[in-house]
Design an enzyme around this catalytic site. Structure first.
Site, PDB file in Angstrom:
ATOM      1  N   ASN A  94       2.913  11.072  -2.642  1.00  0.00           N
ATOM      2  CA  ASN A  94       1.971  10.789  -1.560  1.00  0.00           C
ATOM      3  C   ASN A  94       1.625  12.007  -0.702  1.00  0.00           C
ATOM      4  OD1 ASN A  94       1.599   8.106  -2.264  1.00  0.00           O
ATOM      5  ND2 ASN A  94       3.351   7.435  -1.063  1.00  0.00           N
ATOM      6  N   ASN A 123       3.412  11.529   4.132  1.00  0.00           N
ATOM      7  CA  ASN A 123       2.169  10.945   3.623  1.00  0.00           C
ATOM      8  C   ASN A 123       0.909  11.486   4.280  1.00  0.00           C
ATOM      9  OD1 ASN A 123       3.976   9.516   2.122  1.00  0.00           O
ATOM     10  ND2 ASN A 123       3.508   7.531   3.007  1.00  0.00           N
ATOM     11  N   TYR A 133       4.813  13.778   8.965  1.00  0.00           N
ATOM     12  CA  TYR A 133       5.457  12.894   7.991  1.00  0.00           C
ATOM     13  C   TYR A 133       4.760  13.114   6.654  1.00  0.00           C
ATOM     14  CZ  TYR A 133       8.246  10.927  11.666  1.00  0.00           C
ATOM     15  OH  TYR A 133       9.128  10.799  12.698  1.00  0.00           O
ATOM     16  N   HIS A 171      13.689  13.932  -0.224  1.00  0.00           N
ATOM     17  CA  HIS A 171      12.279  14.138   0.131  1.00  0.00           C
ATOM     18  C   HIS A 171      12.066  15.414   0.941  1.00  0.00           C
ATOM     19  CE1 HIS A 171       8.752  12.001  -0.831  1.00  0.00           C
ATOM     20  NE2 HIS A 171       8.561  11.306   0.257  1.00  0.00           N
TER      21      HIS A 171
END
Length: 192
Positions: A113, A66, A64, A19
């Site tokens: 996301n 999202n 983060y 990620h």
């Protein structure tokens, strides 16, 4: 001026995960062009510099994944940058093989996301993206566990090469060589 954003999650536990390839590409650009990305502003670590004669702001959101849009919106507003012509977002894509790249000038979030949140904050989906392939998740594995997992040694080597290519792609986009960049990078990775 260009705003180049690499998506990822802050914190040592997320370093070098699938990620966080966006952060890795920003680190690659920063090292290559001697830009310190260490100023805490706009819910991000940012670095200002010049790449091939073009002013840039390198951004690693600290919100983060999202909530990446909060940081991106803040940076664009502050620097009065246009999202459609001066923003490049770099992030992981599980639908591409490890080490593959895909450049797109617009499009949906495709289930990502971080991109979903950026689109929501920008109110549109027209902005350049450089997707870095991290491979498809194994069928029995949870998506979150997969994207927050680490690469094998061999995969990491392929990713390191992809980070270099992503840096080149970002520079080409800034030089308004988008067609050339897409022709060069939007193709299948040939297994060596």
């Amino acid at each position: 001026m260009y705003v180049i954003v690499g998506l990822g999650n802050p914190g040592r536990e997320y370093a070098n995960t699938r990620h966080n390839v966006g952060f890795d590409v920003i680190d690659c650009l920063a090292k290559k062009y001697n830009i310190s990305v260490d100023e805490g502003k706009h819910k991000a670590l940012i670095g200002k510099g010049v790449i091939e004669g073009q002013k840039v702001i390198l951004v690693k959101p600290l919100t983060y994944m999202n909530l990446s849009g909060e940081s991106v919106r803040s940076v664009l507003d502050y620097y009065k940058a246009d999202s459609e012509s001066e923003l490049i977002v770099i992030y992981d894509d599980i639908s591409l093989p490890v080490g593959a790249l895909r450049l797109r000038p617009k499009g949906s979030a495709g289930g990502h996301n971080g991109i979903k949140n950026i689109i929501a904050h920008l109110g549109g989906e027209v902005f350049w993206r450089i997707k870095v392939g991290v491979g498809e998740k194994p069928s029995r594995m949870d998506l979150k566990d997969y994207v927050l997992g680490h690469f094998t040694k061999e995969e990491r080597e392929r990713e390191e090469a992809a980070f270099e290519r992503a840096c080149t792609a970002a520079v080409m986009l800034m030089q308004e060589k988008s067609d050339e960049a897409m022709n060069l990078f939007n193709r299948k990775v040939v297994e060596e």
